[in-house]
Design a protein around this motif. Structure first.
Motif, short mmCIF file in Angstrom:
data_model
loop_
_atom_site.label_atom_id
_atom_site.label_comp_id
_atom_site.label_asym_id
_atom_site.label_seq_id
_atom_site.Cartn_x
_atom_site.Cartn_y
_atom_site.Cartn_z
N ASN A 228 31.48 29.42 68.59
CA ASN A 228 30.95 28.05 68.64
C ASN A 228 31.71 27.06 67.77
N HIS A 229 32.75 27.57 67.08
CA HIS A 229 33.52 26.72 66.14
C HIS A 229 32.58 26.05 65.13
N SER A 230 31.60 26.83 64.67
CA SER A 230 30.56 26.25 63.81
C SER A 230 30.51 26.88 62.43
N GLY A 231 31.43 27.79 62.14
CA GLY A 231 31.39 28.49 60.85
C GLY A 231 31.92 27.65 59.72
N LYS A 232 31.03 26.94 59.04
CA LYS A 232 31.45 26.07 57.94
C LYS A 232 31.58 26.85 56.65
N VAL A 233 32.65 26.55 55.93
CA VAL A 233 32.92 27.21 54.66
C VAL A 233 33.21 26.16 53.61
N ALA A 234 32.54 26.26 52.48
CA ALA A 234 32.82 25.40 51.33
C ALA A 234 33.50 26.25 50.27
N VAL A 235 34.62 25.76 49.76
CA VAL A 235 35.41 26.50 48.79
C VAL A 235 35.29 25.81 47.43
N TRP A 236 34.93 26.62 46.42
CA TRP A 236 34.73 26.12 45.05
C TRP A 236 35.70 26.82 44.11
N ASP A 237 35.84 26.26 42.91
CA ASP A 237 36.66 26.93 41.91
C ASP A 237 35.99 28.23 41.51
N GLU A 238 36.69 29.04 40.71
CA GLU A 238 36.21 30.39 40.40
C GLU A 238 34.88 30.38 39.66
N ASN A 239 34.59 29.29 38.95
CA ASN A 239 33.33 29.19 38.22
C ASN A 239 32.21 28.55 39.05
N HIS A 240 32.53 28.22 40.29
CA HIS A 240 31.56 27.60 41.19
C HIS A 240 31.02 26.29 40.62
N GLN A 241 31.92 25.52 40.00
CA GLN A 241 31.54 24.24 39.41
C GLN A 241 32.09 23.05 40.20
#
Length: 365
Positions: A228-241
């Motif tokens: 569905n081309h719907s797989g959203k990904v958010a990428v954060w720094d290693e500390n998730h900040q």
């Protein structure tokens, strides 16, 4: 004559009064024994289910540059860390020797072409003489063989000239892709060896890939995301900040890791500007799916018991345990199933002493 009463008889009523007063003062109060609790109202809403995992950035294209010819490195046209474009000059190897070979092969080819032309002329000249018996058939055949040999020699010389030109062109090394140049270790004047010396590595980082692994339970969600081309990904720094960027799931590995029961997936990010670097470890938030019209409560309201998850509601100032079905979590919010709880007040952050049937009193947060 008035008779005085004994002291003992006077003290008895006073002592009894004091005892009664003390008992009244220490009588338990219902209000004081009830546990103070905070509550929230169960509401409906949409909740995206986000899975957090560790990921690593990977260059979308990487090329290690090695020379195809040996020679002296005449020029280094780039510097460490430079961003280059496809076709841009990177290195120049001394072209003198390959250029001389090209000139030699050109001269040989010209000589063989002249010989071929002569042999062809001989064949054409003998052809009418054969019918008049001025020459023998053997003479004509010999002339034809010489012409064929000359033609083959011309073809071989043309191939040799083409190879020499390719070698000459390979002294000029250009970027096969656009990307970032790594750290250079060679300088002008160094001798490089064909198919051996590593000159530099170019990594394409726009776009860039982020690889991550998820429990195999999310495999269906990953397949749905791909289709569905719907797989959203958010990428954060290693500390998730700090959020670095967002992308879409584009690839799922073709096997499940049986040792860890996980599957590897890859997301593609535009990486504009270039904040992600190949090899960098990051935190990945994958939106597996979105629950619609689910019951939403704070995560601190959900309790876990031997028989499964549950929440506390309040009825007649007492805590009532209600079993629920856990559907998913997103940060501090949890989705549950149980339509009978819609609009009910549930206890948030239950005190450790709280148990079913405990007397409670609601306080404002």
């Amino acid at each position: 004559m008035m008779r005085s009463l004994p002291v003992k008889s006077l003290l008895l009523p006073v002592a009894a009064a004091l005892i009664l007063a003390g008992c009244a003062q220490h009588k338990p109060s219902h209000k004081n024994t009830a546990l103070p609790v905070e509550t929230t109202t169960v509401q409906t809403g949409n909740l995206p289910i986000v899975v957090n995992t560790l990921g690593q950035a990977v260059a979308s294209h990487s090329v290690t540059i090695t020379p195809q010819v040996s020679g002296i490195l005449q020029k280094v046209a780039v510097h460490s860390g430079q961003v280059v474009q496809k076709g841009q000059l990177l290195f120049q190897i001394d072209p003198a020797t390959p250029a001389a070979q090209v000139a030699e092969d050109q001269a040989n080819l010209q000589g063989e072409i002249a010989q071929e032309q002569y042999d062809d002329a001989q064949v054409k000249a003998y052809a009418p003489l054969l019918s008049k018996d001025y020459v023998t058939r053997q003479t004509v055949q010999q002339a034809q063989a010489q012409a064929n040999t000359a033609a083959a020699t011309v073809a071989a010389d043309q191939a040799a000239l083409q190879a020499a030109r390719i070698t000459l062109a390979e002294t000029r090394i250009t970027a096969p892709i656009s990307g970032s140049v790594g750290i250079l270790s060679l300088k002008s004047g160094n001798l490089v060896t064909a198919n051996s010396t590593t000159l530099v590595t170019i990594n394409q980082i726009q776009p860039i890939y982020v690889q991550f692994s998820l429990p195999e339970a999310y495999l269906d969600d990953l397949h749905t995301a791909i289709s569905n081309h719907s797989g959203k990904v958010a990428v954060w720094d290693e500390n998730h900040q700090t959020r670095i960027g967002t992308g879409t799931v584009t690839v799922i590995d073709n096997t499940v890791n049986t040792a860890s029961a996980t599957v590897t997936a890859r997301a593609t990010l535009s990486n504009q500007p270039a904040r992600l670097w190949p090899g960098e470890y990051v935190q990945v938030d994958f939106t597996a799916r979105e629950l619609r019209h689910a019951l939403i409560i704070p995560a601190t309201a959900l309790q876990q018991g031997v028989s499964g998850p549950y929440v506390y509601t309040i009825k007649k100032d007492k805590a009532i345990m209600q079993a629920v079905q856990f559907l998913g979590q997103n940060g501090k919010q949890v989705a549950i199933a149980g339509s009978h709880l819609l609009g009910e007040s549930v206890i948030v952050g239950a005190p450790t002493r709280l148990h079913p049937g405990s007397e409670v009193r609601v306080i404002k947060s």
